[in-house]
Write an enzyme that holds these catalytic residues in place. Sequence first.
Site, PDB file in Angstrom:
ATOM      1  N   GLY A 159       0.847  -1.198   0.000  1.00 35.83           N
ATOM      2  CA  GLY A 159       0.000   0.000   0.000  1.00 35.83           C
ATOM      3  C   GLY A 159       0.872   1.234   0.000  1.00 35.83           C
ATOM      4  O   GLY A 159       2.052   1.177  -0.324  1.00 35.83           O
ATOM      5  N   THR A 216      -3.986  -3.601   6.737  1.00 36.51           N
ATOM      6  CA  THR A 216      -4.955  -3.812   5.663  1.00 36.51           C
ATOM      7  C   THR A 216      -4.230  -4.292   4.414  1.00 36.51           C
ATOM      8  O   THR A 216      -3.315  -3.644   3.926  1.00 36.51           O
ATOM      9  CB  THR A 216      -5.703  -2.506   5.317  1.00 36.51           C
ATOM     10  OG1 THR A 216      -4.766  -1.518   4.866  1.00 36.51           O
ATOM     11  CG2 THR A 216      -6.487  -1.996   6.511  1.00 36.51           C
ATOM     12  N   ASN A 253      -3.777  -4.675   0.711  1.00 33.95           N
ATOM     13  CA  ASN A 253      -4.261  -3.900  -0.432  1.00 33.95           C
ATOM     14  C   ASN A 253      -4.282  -4.750  -1.701  1.00 33.95           C
ATOM     15  O   ASN A 253      -3.342  -5.501  -1.966  1.00 33.95           O
ATOM     16  CB  ASN A 253      -3.348  -2.693  -0.670  1.00 33.95           C
ATOM     17  CG  ASN A 253      -3.410  -1.675   0.460  1.00 33.95           C
ATOM     18  OD1 ASN A 253      -3.277  -2.023   1.633  1.00 33.95           O
ATOM     19  ND2 ASN A 253      -3.592  -0.424   0.104  1.00 33.95           N
ATOM     20  N   GLU A 283      -9.106  -2.354   0.615  1.00 36.74           N
ATOM     21  CA  GLU A 283      -8.196  -2.855   1.647  1.00 36.74           C
ATOM     22  C   GLU A 283      -8.933  -3.777   2.609  1.00 36.74           C
ATOM     23  O   GLU A 283      -9.986  -3.431   3.115  1.00 36.74           O
ATOM     24  CB  GLU A 283      -7.612  -1.676   2.435  1.00 36.74           C
ATOM     25  CG  GLU A 283      -6.963  -0.633   1.547  1.00 36.74           C
ATOM     26  CD  GLU A 283      -6.265   0.457   2.340  1.00 36.74           C
ATOM     27  OE1 GLU A 283      -5.956   0.236   3.528  1.00 36.74           O
ATOM     28  OE2 GLU A 283      -6.029   1.534   1.760  1.00 36.74           O
ATOM     29  N   ILE A 333      -8.001  -8.699   7.825  1.00 37.52           N
ATOM     30  CA  ILE A 333      -8.450 -10.040   8.192  1.00 37.52           C
ATOM     31  C   ILE A 333      -8.429 -10.158   9.708  1.00 37.52           C
ATOM     32  O   ILE A 333      -7.439  -9.779  10.360  1.00 37.52           O
ATOM     33  CB  ILE A 333      -7.554 -11.102   7.535  1.00 37.52           C
ATOM     34  CG1 ILE A 333      -7.543 -10.909   6.012  1.00 37.52           C
ATOM     35  CG2 ILE A 333      -8.044 -12.509   7.884  1.00 37.52           C
ATOM     36  CD1 ILE A 333      -6.536 -11.780   5.278  1.00 37.52           C
ATOM     37  N   HIS A 363      -7.669 -12.021  12.144  1.00 34.69           N
ATOM     38  CA  HIS A 363      -6.847 -13.187  12.478  1.00 34.69           C
ATOM     39  C   HIS A 363      -5.422 -12.663  12.658  1.00 34.69           C
ATOM     40  O   HIS A 363      -5.039 -11.688  12.015  1.00 34.69           O
ATOM     41  CB  HIS A 363      -6.882 -14.211  11.336  1.00 34.69           C
ATOM     42  CG  HIS A 363      -6.000 -15.392  11.552  1.00 34.69           C
ATOM     43  ND1 HIS A 363      -6.336 -16.407  12.423  1.00 34.69           N
ATOM     44  CD2 HIS A 363      -4.782 -15.712  11.030  1.00 34.69           C
ATOM     45  CE1 HIS A 363      -5.363 -17.309  12.417  1.00 34.69           C
ATOM     46  NE2 HIS A 363      -4.400 -16.913  11.587  1.00 34.69           N
ATOM     47  N   TYR A 408       2.551 -10.354   1.498  1.00 32.66           N
ATOM     48  CA  TYR A 408       2.654  -9.629   0.226  1.00 32.66           C
ATOM     49  C   TYR A 408       2.938 -10.614  -0.904  1.00 32.66           C
ATOM     50  O   TYR A 408       3.727 -11.547  -0.736  1.00 32.66           O
ATOM     51  CB  TYR A 408       3.789  -8.610   0.288  1.00 32.66           C
ATOM     52  CG  TYR A 408       3.518  -7.433   1.196  1.00 32.66           C
ATOM     53  CD1 TYR A 408       2.559  -6.476   0.861  1.00 32.66           C
ATOM     54  CD2 TYR A 408       4.227  -7.277   2.390  1.00 32.66           C
ATOM     55  CE1 TYR A 408       2.313  -5.393   1.696  1.00 32.66           C
ATOM     56  CE2 TYR A 408       3.981  -6.197   3.227  1.00 32.66           C
ATOM     57  CZ  TYR A 408       3.029  -5.257   2.878  1.00 32.66           C
ATOM     58  OH  TYR A 408       2.788  -4.194   3.704  1.00 32.66           O
ATOM     59  N   ARG A 467     -21.019   0.855   6.998  1.00 27.82           N
ATOM     60  CA  ARG A 467     -21.218   2.308   7.076  1.00 27.82           C
ATOM     61  C   ARG A 467     -20.424   3.011   5.973  1.00 27.82           C
ATOM     62  O   ARG A 467     -19.508   2.434   5.398  1.00 27.82           O
ATOM     63  CB  ARG A 467     -20.755   2.831   8.443  1.00 27.82           C
ATOM     64  CG  ARG A 467     -19.257   2.603   8.693  1.00 27.82           C
ATOM     65  CD  ARG A 467     -18.771   3.318   9.944  1.00 27.82           C
ATOM     66  NE  ARG A 467     -17.396   3.002  10.280  1.00 27.82           N
ATOM     67  CZ  ARG A 467     -16.337   3.614   9.786  1.00 27.82           C
ATOM     68  NH1 ARG A 467     -16.497   4.584   8.904  1.00 27.82           N
ATOM     69  NH2 ARG A 467     -15.109   3.255  10.142  1.00 27.82           N
ATOM     70  N   PHE A 500     -12.429  11.487  10.916  1.00 29.79           N
ATOM     71  CA  PHE A 500     -12.463  11.485  12.370  1.00 29.79           C
ATOM     72  C   PHE A 500     -11.600  12.613  12.923  1.00 29.79           C
ATOM     73  O   PHE A 500     -10.609  13.018  12.322  1.00 29.79           O
ATOM     74  CB  PHE A 500     -12.003  10.135  12.905  1.00 29.79           C
ATOM     75  CG  PHE A 500     -12.965   9.034  12.569  1.00 29.79           C
ATOM     76  CD1 PHE A 500     -14.075   8.801  13.368  1.00 29.79           C
ATOM     77  CD2 PHE A 500     -12.779   8.256  11.440  1.00 29.79           C
ATOM     78  CE1 PHE A 500     -14.977   7.805  13.045  1.00 29.79           C
ATOM     79  CE2 PHE A 500     -13.683   7.255  11.115  1.00 29.79           C
ATOM     80  CZ  PHE A 500     -14.789   7.025  11.917  1.00 29.79           C
TER      81      PHE A 500
END
Length: 147
Positions: free
Chosen positions: A14, A26, A28, A78, A81, A83, A90, A103, A108
């Site tokens: 990412g 995350t 990507n 993204e 998981i 876990h 990668y 949502r 934020f």
Amino acid sequence: KHLPYFCRGEVVRGFGRGSKELGIPTANFSEEVVESFPSDISTGIYYGWACVGSGNVHKMVLSIGWNPYYKNVKKSVETHIIHTFKEDFYGEVLSIIIVGYIRPEKNFDSLEALIAAIQNDIEEAKRALDLPEHQKWKDDNFFHPAN
Ligand code: ADP
Ligand code: MG
């Protein structure tokens, strides 16, 4: 309307938004995979199932957002998981089934607020995915292609 959505593709690097530093890495997808998504799919936070290579199927939360790296004209997809992995993955193939929407994207006021929102998303995803109508996708043949 696009759900459930099936997707498979390589995990790429990412743009270092520091997800891992937040404790929420995350994975990507490449630009090509993102381009193959329906162009009218809503940005926001989704949940579903994910599998790395031929590994186990885990719950996941996924964000479809505007990619700051491309001046917000391209999307990014993204997957976090739910876990703990021993190592990064990668270059491996990530398979996902997106089954529900949580949502829209939000801004934020603080990092704390962002992390709290993501923790909420994760809790909501875990609960929702226990429902029988969502659980069934975990065993879908998409994750275990017969050779
Ligand atoms: P990048 O900006 O390169 O996407 P991240 O900080 O978002 O970096 O970390 C993502 C990487 O972390 C993934 O590509 C994967 O190799 C690794 N990783 C380890 N555990 C997870 C997990 N539970 N969910 C997603 N990615 C994970
Ligand atoms: Mg990432």
